[in-house]
Design a protein around this motif. Structure first.
Motif, PDB file in Angstrom:
ATOM      1  N   VAL A   7     -25.788 -24.564   1.354  1.00 35.95           N
ATOM      2  CA  VAL A   7     -26.945 -23.738   1.973  1.00 35.95           C
ATOM      3  C   VAL A   7     -26.913 -23.997   3.494  1.00 35.95           C
ATOM      4  O   VAL A   7     -26.292 -25.132   3.852  1.00 35.95           O
ATOM      5  CB  VAL A   7     -28.270 -24.452   1.416  1.00 35.95           C
ATOM      6  N   SER A   8     -27.314 -22.904   4.140  1.00 33.04           N
ATOM      7  CA  SER A   8     -27.306 -22.717   5.584  1.00 33.04           C
ATOM      8  C   SER A   8     -28.465 -22.249   6.010  1.00 33.04           C
ATOM      9  O   SER A   8     -28.863 -21.155   5.778  1.00 33.04           O
ATOM     10  CB  SER A   8     -25.999 -22.145   6.014  1.00 33.04           C
ATOM     11  N   ALA A  71     -34.078 -30.299   4.051  1.00 28.88           N
ATOM     12  CA  ALA A  71     -34.063 -31.584   3.034  1.00 28.88           C
ATOM     13  C   ALA A  71     -34.410 -31.058   1.681  1.00 28.88           C
ATOM     14  O   ALA A  71     -33.676 -31.659   0.740  1.00 28.88           O
ATOM     15  CB  ALA A  71     -35.050 -32.526   3.661  1.00 28.88           C
ATOM     16  N   LYS A  72     -35.225 -30.193   1.419  1.00 27.14           N
ATOM     17  CA  LYS A  72     -35.714 -29.741   0.061  1.00 27.14           C
ATOM     18  C   LYS A  72     -34.550 -28.930  -0.445  1.00 27.14           C
ATOM     19  O   LYS A  72     -34.195 -28.921  -1.858  1.00 27.14           O
ATOM     20  CB  LYS A  72     -36.814 -29.013  -0.077  1.00 27.14           C
ATOM     21  N   ALA A  73     -33.682 -28.197   0.394  1.00 24.99           N
ATOM     22  CA  ALA A  73     -32.618 -27.595  -0.255  1.00 24.99           C
ATOM     23  C   ALA A  73     -31.373 -28.280  -0.524  1.00 24.99           C
ATOM     24  O   ALA A  73     -30.815 -28.188  -1.647  1.00 24.99           O
ATOM     25  CB  ALA A  73     -32.292 -26.419   0.988  1.00 24.99           C
ATOM     26  N   LEU A  78     -28.326 -31.328  -4.272  1.00 24.07           N
ATOM     27  CA  LEU A  78     -27.628 -32.635  -4.701  1.00 24.07           C
ATOM     28  C   LEU A  78     -28.140 -32.802  -6.278  1.00 24.07           C
ATOM     29  O   LEU A  78     -27.025 -33.541  -7.329  1.00 24.07           O
ATOM     30  CB  LEU A  78     -28.317 -33.659  -3.959  1.00 24.07           C
ATOM     31  N   GLU A  79     -29.182 -32.461  -7.037  1.00 23.41           N
ATOM     32  CA  GLU A  79     -29.513 -32.366  -8.044  1.00 23.41           C
ATOM     33  C   GLU A  79     -28.342 -31.885  -9.018  1.00 23.41           C
ATOM     34  O   GLU A  79     -28.109 -32.135 -10.183  1.00 23.41           O
ATOM     35  CB  GLU A  79     -31.032 -31.951  -8.677  1.00 23.41           C
ATOM     36  N   GLY A  80     -28.206 -30.445  -8.491  1.00 25.35           N
ATOM     37  CA  GLY A  80     -27.199 -29.520  -9.235  1.00 25.35           C
ATOM     38  C   GLY A  80     -26.060 -30.173  -9.372  1.00 25.35           C
ATOM     39  O   GLY A  80     -25.458 -30.304 -10.645  1.00 25.35           O
TER      40      GLY A  80
END
Length: 98
Positions: A7-8, A71-73, A78-80
């Motif tokens: 993500v960017s 941070a939310k992205a 990270l969860e994925g």
């Protein structure tokens, strides 16, 4: 198998740029303010001294600051990646002191 998701916040990114630094971390401290999140990655060493006592050294490797949105992205990415890892390799055990 490498699972790479990105993500960017930047509109134009150059994916062909070389990675400049790579660090190994086995410790992490996270803090936040209203404006940003701070991730402090550390490398911890435990060794035995001449008198057989154990000693611990901590090297602060890198500090990364990011917006709450980034941070939310990162959390979502990270969860994925963790879900994919555990499907492939099995459950990751939790640390006892977390």
């Amino acid at each position: 198998m490498e699972n790479k998701n990105e993500v960017s916040a930047a509109a134009n990114t150059d994916d062909n740029k070389e990675v400049r630094n790579e660090v190994y971390a086995n410790g992490l401290t996270i803090s936040n303010t209203f404006f940003d999140f701070c991730l402090q990655f550390k490398r911890e060493f435990i060794y035995e001294g001449k008198d057989s006592s154990q000693h611990k050294d901590v090297d602060n490797e890198i500090i990364i600051r990011m917006s709450p949105q980034m941070a939310k992205a990162m959390k979502t990415l990270l969860e994925g990646n963790l879900d994919s890892y555990e499907k492939e390799y099995g459950s990751i055990p939790n640390f006892k002191n977390v």
